[in-house]
Design a protein around this motif. Structure first.
Motif, PDB file in Angstrom:
ATOM      1  N   GLU A 111       0.881  -1.157   0.000  1.00  0.00           N
ATOM      2  CA  GLU A 111       0.000   0.000   0.000  1.00  0.00           C
ATOM      3  C   GLU A 111       0.921   1.210   0.000  1.00  0.00           C
ATOM      4  O   GLU A 111       2.115   1.086   0.251  1.00  0.00           O
ATOM      5  N   GLU A 112       0.404   2.354  -0.258  1.00  0.00           N
ATOM      6  CA  GLU A 112       1.274   3.533  -0.374  1.00  0.00           C
ATOM      7  C   GLU A 112       2.086   3.811   0.889  1.00  0.00           C
ATOM      8  O   GLU A 112       3.116   4.453   0.830  1.00  0.00           O
ATOM      9  N   ASN A 113       1.638   3.322   2.035  1.00  0.00           N
ATOM     10  CA  ASN A 113       2.356   3.634   3.274  1.00  0.00           C
ATOM     11  C   ASN A 113       2.830   2.391   4.030  1.00  0.00           C
ATOM     12  O   ASN A 113       3.196   2.489   5.187  1.00  0.00           O
ATOM     13  N   SER A 114       2.805   1.211   3.395  1.00  0.00           N
ATOM     14  CA  SER A 114       3.233   0.028   4.135  1.00  0.00           C
ATOM     15  C   SER A 114       3.828  -1.035   3.219  1.00  0.00           C
ATOM     16  O   SER A 114       3.629  -1.025   2.012  1.00  0.00           O
ATOM     17  N   LEU A 115       4.563  -1.930   3.854  1.00  0.00           N
ATOM     18  CA  LEU A 115       5.089  -3.100   3.161  1.00  0.00           C
ATOM     19  C   LEU A 115       4.595  -4.330   3.896  1.00  0.00           C
ATOM     20  O   LEU A 115       4.304  -4.279   5.089  1.00  0.00           O
ATOM     21  N   TRP A 116       4.470  -5.411   3.165  1.00  0.00           N
ATOM     22  CA  TRP A 116       4.044  -6.684   3.741  1.00  0.00           C
ATOM     23  C   TRP A 116       5.138  -7.711   3.499  1.00  0.00           C
ATOM     24  O   TRP A 116       5.738  -7.772   2.432  1.00  0.00           O
ATOM     25  N   TYR A 117       5.365  -8.540   4.518  1.00  0.00           N
ATOM     26  CA  TYR A 117       6.327  -9.627   4.373  1.00  0.00           C
ATOM     27  C   TYR A 117       5.808 -10.836   5.137  1.00  0.00           C
ATOM     28  O   TYR A 117       4.912 -10.730   5.980  1.00  0.00           O
ATOM     29  N   MET A 118       6.369 -11.994   4.844  1.00  0.00           N
ATOM     30  CA  MET A 118       5.898 -13.226   5.432  1.00  0.00           C
ATOM     31  C   MET A 118       7.038 -14.027   6.030  1.00  0.00           C
ATOM     32  O   MET A 118       8.114 -14.122   5.432  1.00  0.00           O
ATOM     33  N   THR A 119       6.790 -14.563   7.201  1.00  0.00           N
ATOM     34  CA  THR A 119       7.675 -15.554   7.809  1.00  0.00           C
ATOM     35  C   THR A 119       6.786 -16.683   8.308  1.00  0.00           C
ATOM     36  O   THR A 119       5.723 -16.436   8.881  1.00  0.00           O
ATOM     37  N   ASP A 120       7.186 -17.901   8.040  1.00  0.00           N
ATOM     38  CA  ASP A 120       6.444 -19.084   8.485  1.00  0.00           C
ATOM     39  C   ASP A 120       4.950 -18.989   8.160  1.00  0.00           C
ATOM     40  O   ASP A 120       4.093 -19.289   8.976  1.00  0.00           O
ATOM     41  N   PHE A 121       4.639 -18.540   6.954  1.00  0.00           N
ATOM     42  CA  PHE A 121       3.272 -18.425   6.434  1.00  0.00           C
ATOM     43  C   PHE A 121       2.391 -17.493   7.264  1.00  0.00           C
ATOM     44  O   PHE A 121       1.174 -17.656   7.312  1.00  0.00           O
ATOM     45  N   ASP A 122       3.006 -16.520   7.908  1.00  0.00           N
ATOM     46  CA  ASP A 122       2.283 -15.507   8.679  1.00  0.00           C
ATOM     47  C   ASP A 122       2.658 -14.140   8.094  1.00  0.00           C
ATOM     48  O   ASP A 122       3.814 -13.730   8.177  1.00  0.00           O
ATOM     49  N   TRP A 123       1.674 -13.453   7.489  1.00  0.00           N
ATOM     50  CA  TRP A 123       1.932 -12.159   6.871  1.00  0.00           C
ATOM     51  C   TRP A 123       1.924 -11.054   7.914  1.00  0.00           C
ATOM     52  O   TRP A 123       1.087 -11.041   8.811  1.00  0.00           O
ATOM     53  N   LYS A 124       2.878 -10.130   7.773  1.00  0.00           N
ATOM     54  CA  LYS A 124       3.024  -9.005   8.689  1.00  0.00           C
ATOM     55  C   LYS A 124       3.078  -7.713   7.879  1.00  0.00           C
ATOM     56  O   LYS A 124       3.492  -7.718   6.726  1.00  0.00           O
ATOM     57  N   GLU A 125       2.701  -6.620   8.523  1.00  0.00           N
ATOM     58  CA  GLU A 125       2.705  -5.315   7.867  1.00  0.00           C
ATOM     59  C   GLU A 125       3.556  -4.357   8.682  1.00  0.00           C
ATOM     60  O   GLU A 125       3.489  -4.340   9.909  1.00  0.00           O
ATOM     61  N   LEU A 126       4.368  -3.567   7.978  1.00  0.00           N
ATOM     62  CA  LEU A 126       5.208  -2.543   8.603  1.00  0.00           C
ATOM     63  C   LEU A 126       5.109  -1.264   7.785  1.00  0.00           C
ATOM     64  O   LEU A 126       4.797  -1.310   6.586  1.00  0.00           O
TER      65      LEU A 126
ATOM     66  N   ALA B 142       2.615  -8.465  -6.629  1.00  0.00           N
ATOM     67  CA  ALA B 142       2.790  -9.912  -6.513  1.00  0.00           C
ATOM     68  C   ALA B 142       3.492 -10.213  -5.198  1.00  0.00           C
ATOM     69  O   ALA B 142       4.102  -9.338  -4.585  1.00  0.00           O
ATOM     70  N   ASN B 143       3.402 -11.462  -4.796  1.00  0.00           N
ATOM     71  CA  ASN B 143       4.194 -11.940  -3.670  1.00  0.00           C
ATOM     72  C   ASN B 143       5.375 -12.707  -4.233  1.00  0.00           C
ATOM     73  O   ASN B 143       5.211 -13.530  -5.140  1.00  0.00           O
ATOM     74  N   VAL B 144       6.556 -12.419  -3.710  1.00  0.00           N
ATOM     75  CA  VAL B 144       7.754 -13.175  -4.060  1.00  0.00           C
ATOM     76  C   VAL B 144       8.039 -14.093  -2.879  1.00  0.00           C
ATOM     77  O   VAL B 144       8.166 -13.634  -1.746  1.00  0.00           O
ATOM     78  N   MET B 145       8.110 -15.384  -3.159  1.00  0.00           N
ATOM     79  CA  MET B 145       8.303 -16.386  -2.115  1.00  0.00           C
ATOM     80  C   MET B 145       9.685 -17.018  -2.242  1.00  0.00           C
ATOM     81  O   MET B 145      10.100 -17.398  -3.336  1.00  0.00           O
ATOM     82  N   PHE B 146      10.374 -17.112  -1.111  1.00  0.00           N
ATOM     83  CA  PHE B 146      11.706 -17.703  -1.044  1.00  0.00           C
ATOM     84  C   PHE B 146      11.571 -19.027  -0.300  1.00  0.00           C
ATOM     85  O   PHE B 146      11.237 -19.061   0.878  1.00  0.00           O
ATOM     86  N   HIS B 147      11.836 -20.123  -1.003  1.00  0.00           N
ATOM     87  CA  HIS B 147      11.556 -21.451  -0.473  1.00  0.00           C
ATOM     88  C   HIS B 147      12.714 -22.020   0.335  1.00  0.00           C
ATOM     89  O   HIS B 147      13.862 -21.599   0.193  1.00  0.00           O
TER      90      HIS B 147
END
Length: 140
Positions: free
Chosen positions: A34-49, A84-89
């Motif tokens: 979003e214009e003011n946040s980034l989303w990332y994932m660890t252990d299939f749990d999405w977080k926003e900062l 898109a989501n970029v996933m690192f396996h």
């Protein structure tokens, strides 16, 4: 009805997620959902900062990645229209791109996602890597 779209790259050697993120950034990708946040994932749990939280997101992702977990980050592709989501396996040799809603479609056949466009944009930062395989799928 759900739709699963994914593009995967399998590399010959291990790749580090931070190197992948750096290469994406150098070719115009942005780490924003979003214009003011980034989303990332660890252990299939999405977080926003907030946008200035990229360093913290990478630290969290590093801890998860080193623990053998899949990690990911939401990105805005070059041009600014598509996400898109970029996933690192866990295997450290494969990276996937999962386009988010409002897909880029083929102009003359809008019912089809333009997988070629996504694949070209995703492969571009890794032209000097040995890519063993690519896979693109669109399941409805």
């Amino acid at each position: 009805m759900s739709r699963d779209i994914m593009i995967s790259l399998q590399f010959e050697h291990d790749v580090d997620f931070e190197e992948v993120l750096e290469r994406l950034a150098k070719t115009g990708w942005e780490f924003v959902r979003e214009e003011n946040s980034l989303w990332y994932m660890t252990d299939f749990d999405w977080k926003e900062l907030p946008l200035d939280g990229l360093t913290q997101a990478k630290l969290d992702m590093r801890a998860a990645y080193e623990a053998g977990e899949t990690t990911g980050m939401t990105v805005r592709l070059p041009g600014g229209e598509f996400y898109a989501n970029v996933m690192f396996h866990e295997d450290r040799r494969s990276v996937s791109l999962i386009p988010l809603l409002d897909y880029r479609t083929i102009e003359r056949s809008p019912e089809f996602v333009d997988l070629g466009w996504y694949l070209e944009n995703f492969r571009r930062p890794f032209r000097d890597f040995t890519i063993l395989s690519t896979e693109a799928s669109d399941h409805r």
